[in-house]
Scaffold this motif. Structure first.
Motif, PDB file in Angstrom:
ATOM      1  N   SER A 467       0.820  -1.220   0.000  1.00  0.00           N
ATOM      2  CA  SER A 467       0.000   0.000   0.000  1.00  0.00           C
ATOM      3  C   SER A 467       0.849   1.263   0.000  1.00  0.00           C
ATOM      4  CB  SER A 467      -0.931   0.004   1.217  1.00  0.00           C
ATOM      5  OG  SER A 467      -0.221   0.262   2.416  1.00  0.00           O
ATOM      6  N   GLU A 470       2.200   3.121  -3.326  1.00  0.00           N
ATOM      7  CA  GLU A 470       1.273   3.856  -4.188  1.00  0.00           C
ATOM      8  C   GLU A 470       1.239   5.339  -3.837  1.00  0.00           C
ATOM      9  OE1 GLU A 470       0.053   2.470  -6.681  1.00  0.00           O
ATOM     10  OE2 GLU A 470       0.132   0.321  -6.228  1.00  0.00           O
ATOM     11  N   ASP A 472      -0.266   7.536  -5.695  1.00  0.00           N
ATOM     12  CA  ASP A 472      -1.689   7.798  -5.923  1.00  0.00           C
ATOM     13  C   ASP A 472      -2.462   6.917  -4.946  1.00  0.00           C
ATOM     14  OD1 ASP A 472      -4.288   8.064  -6.717  1.00  0.00           O
ATOM     15  OD2 ASP A 472      -3.955   7.473  -8.809  1.00  0.00           O
ATOM     16  N   ARG A 473      -2.981   7.495  -3.887  1.00  0.00           N
ATOM     17  CA  ARG A 473      -3.565   6.711  -2.810  1.00  0.00           C
ATOM     18  C   ARG A 473      -4.819   5.950  -3.241  1.00  0.00           C
ATOM     19  NH1 ARG A 473      -0.340   4.959  -0.558  1.00  0.00           N
ATOM     20  NH2 ARG A 473      -1.391   4.666   1.430  1.00  0.00           N
ATOM     21  N   ALA A 474      -5.500   6.446  -4.265  1.00  0.00           N
ATOM     22  CA  ALA A 474      -6.676   5.736  -4.757  1.00  0.00           C
ATOM     23  C   ALA A 474      -6.298   4.357  -5.288  1.00  0.00           C
ATOM     24  CB  ALA A 474      -7.367   6.556  -5.843  1.00  0.00           C
ATOM     25  N   SER A 475      -5.072   4.232  -5.766  1.00  0.00           N
ATOM     26  CA  SER A 475      -4.618   2.945  -6.310  1.00  0.00           C
ATOM     27  C   SER A 475      -4.420   1.895  -5.225  1.00  0.00           C
ATOM     28  CB  SER A 475      -3.307   3.143  -7.085  1.00  0.00           C
ATOM     29  OG  SER A 475      -3.482   4.046  -8.162  1.00  0.00           O
ATOM     30  N   ALA A 476      -4.356   2.333  -3.965  1.00  0.00           N
ATOM     31  CA  ALA A 476      -4.152   1.397  -2.855  1.00  0.00           C
ATOM     32  C   ALA A 476      -5.462   0.919  -2.240  1.00  0.00           C
ATOM     33  CB  ALA A 476      -3.297   2.062  -1.778  1.00  0.00           C
ATOM     34  N   LYS A 478      -7.820  -1.288  -3.033  1.00  0.00           N
ATOM     35  CA  LYS A 478      -8.065  -2.725  -2.934  1.00  0.00           C
ATOM     36  C   LYS A 478      -7.193  -3.375  -1.862  1.00  0.00           C
ATOM     37  CE  LYS A 478      -9.724  -3.483  -7.660  1.00  0.00           C
ATOM     38  NZ  LYS A 478      -9.499  -4.202  -8.950  1.00  0.00           N
ATOM     39  N   THR A 479      -5.985  -2.882  -1.723  1.00  0.00           N
ATOM     40  CA  THR A 479      -5.094  -3.404  -0.676  1.00  0.00           C
ATOM     41  C   THR A 479      -5.657  -3.092   0.699  1.00  0.00           C
ATOM     42  OG1 THR A 479      -3.183  -3.074  -2.129  1.00  0.00           O
ATOM     43  CG2 THR A 479      -2.740  -3.372   0.219  1.00  0.00           C
TER      44      THR A 479
END
Length: 532
Positions: A467, A470, A472-476, A478-479
């Motif tokens: 996590s 990333e 770009d925090r939105a990309s994390a 699902k984690t």
């Protein structure tokens, strides 16, 4: 207690305060000290003789003193967002992997006594937190630092063990506060209550019987940093409870009530506003939860913890105990933070004693399960006792549990909790920064804030590091969903509610809406008095 490289727009929008009554406008100071009330308590005990040392203190009240006096390389600007330089004139990652972070100090930076602040002071300050490694301290925030390098007097480079997009926010916390070698020993805590640094204020504590009753903050004439100080002096008065603080406010002994107004006080001001008094509602990112010693015989079996999660009625507690100041929480990550998912509700649904009984029976657990709910009597507000009375009633009403309740003052509660004396206990969390990482890592990562024996190899070794890569925090997202699901399944912690913040102030006091941010950080430099 931290922040992160990107605060998403949904979070930034939450940082705007709401004024529920009219107050004065303008800024500045008329020379008279602004008096602010709080129910925070600072007590020196045999277990903690240095409650205000940055290497030892890791709670919102302590940090609210440190933030006024100890400078950090970066800070989170008014209204939130990415960190900006504070003691530093510039800071940046020097690699694409977010593993090397470089800061350059402002020129002419000095401590309040005139001693120059150098890159070596920054290195010394952060290394002492790591070396002291206090069980109840903030060392976990700095645990990813592999090495600190300096170049000349003004450049410091942090080499990290693993990529960490949140690191700039960690440098904005008092855990990374810059202190003097001559006043803070390298491998032991500085006893007492005095705090010295290069921040916007100097401080003088008033102490009685090893307990602080007042802190006077005076504008530091040598301060060089990014903050604009709008007053000359602020007095922080400490009260034993919300009622005593309210009495002082009613009799005009204090200008403002902060941590922690009672739900009844906030509700009364909302329903029956008074002339000359402003109630400011601020977004609250604080959460309240139950935690478990997962090695204690009473709750060692995961099924017991799952059955408790199946029974607790969060809505009843939020609605009947905290009224308009709280709402139910079904994850460690609050609903107002990007990445939130209702993992506990998804797994357990509505409270059900029938389902709880089935969980216990499937694990061959004999009923009733006996344990004590522990809580602190003087740290999270006057409603805590009522909350734990309600929890006891809910659990015992099922016939599946035999629960008693025990309240303990914070000065005794915290060391006992850290030693593992409690099987089940209640705590609160005021975030270091409004990012999902700061609601997960402090509880599941190595050097966790609770000194908990619970371990999840998947969380520690894979998901948390993943996590943090990333930017770009939105990309994390699902984690973080996987991490929240782990908590809902294993139940090392049971989230109960998330709260709002209220601050009461008198007309003529300005900057109130900025004086407390969403993480409950006091920013006293924002306060002033109107010219009218």
């Amino acid at each position: 207690m931290n922040r992160k490289t990107l605060v998403l727009p949904a979070v930034v929008g939450l940082l705007a305060p709401v004024l529920t009554a009219c107050g004065g406008t303008g800024s500045g100071s008329e020379g008279k000290a602004i008096v602010v009330g709080t129910t925070d308590q600072f007590v020196a005990t045999k277990d903690n003789r240095a409650p205000l040392d940055p290497a030892m203190g890791y709670e919102a009240g302590v940090w609210n003193v440190l933030r006024q006096t100890v400078q950090t390389l970066t800070h989170v600007p008014r209204g939130g967002g990415q960190p900006v330089p504070e003691a530093a004139r510039s800071c940046t990652f020097t690699d694409r992997g977010n593993e090397s972070y470089r800061c350059r100090l402002r020129s002419g930076l000095t401590f309040a006594d005139g001693t120059p602040v150098t890159a070596e002071d920054v290195k010394y300050s952060i290394n002492r937190v790591i070396d002291i490694k206090s069980d109840s301290g903030p060392v976990g925030l700095l645990a990813n630092i592999d090495m600190i390098e300096t170049s000349g007097d003004d450049e410091v480079i942090f080499h990290l063990k693993t990529p960490d997009a949140t690191f700039p926010y960690k440098l904005a916390t008092p855990a990374a506060g810059i202190v003097q070698k001559s006043k803070y020993p390298a491998t032991s805590a500085r006893a007492g209550f005095q705090v010295d640094g290069s921040g916007p204020y100097t401080m003088k504590p008033e102490v009685r019987n090893d307990q602080v009753v007042k802190v006077v903050f005076t504008k530091n004439p040598r301060y060089k940093g990014d903050l604009k100080v709008l007053n000359d002096k602020v007095e922080l008065d400490l009260f034993p409870d919300a009622k005593a603080m309210g009495n002082a406010f009613d009799t005009r002994k204090i200008d403002m009530m902060t941590r922690t107004m009672s739900p009844e006080q906030a509700q009364q001001m909302l329903e029956r506003p008074k002339d000359g008094i402003k109630l400011t509602e601020m977004p609250g990112l604080a959460i309240r939860y139950l935690a478990f010693d997962t090695t204690d015989p009473a709750v060692k079996n995961r099924a017991v913890r799952q059955a408790i999660a199946q029974v607790v009625d969060r809505g009843q507690i939020a609605g009947q105990v905290y009224h308009a100041t709280a709402e139910p929480l079904y994850s460690l990550i609050p609903s107002s933070i990007a990445g939130h998912t209702n993992s506990f509700y998804n797994k357990y649904g509505e409270p059900s004693s029938t389902k709880a009984a089935a969980i216990l029976q499937a694990a061959s657990i004999r009923e009733p399960v006996k344990f004590t709910l522990h809580y602190t009597t003087d740290h999270y507000g006057s409603a805590t006792a009522a909350e734990f009375k309600a929890l006891k009633k809910q659990l015992n009403a099922t016939g599946l549990f035999d629960v008693s309740v025990q309240g303990t003052p914070w000065a005794k509660f915290l060391p006992e909790q850290m030693r593992g004396d409690y099987a089940v206990y209640g705590m609160g969390w005021f975030p270091d920064f409004p990012d999902p990482d700061n609601y997960i890592a402090p509880f599941l990562d190595k050097n966790n804030a609770l000194n908990s024996p619970y371990k999840s190899a998947l969380a520690q070794n894979t998901l948390i590091p993943q996590s943090r890569r990333e930017t770009d925090r939105a990309s994390a997202a699902k984690t973080f969903q996987k991490l929240q699901d782990i908590v809902a399944t294993d139940v090392p912690i049971l989230p109960i509610w998330q709260g709002k913040q209220y601050v009461a102030s008198r007309d003529g006091l300005t900057g109130v809406e900025w004086s407390v941010n969403s993480s409950a950080d006091l920013q006293l430099w924002e306060l002033g008095r109107s010219a009218a």
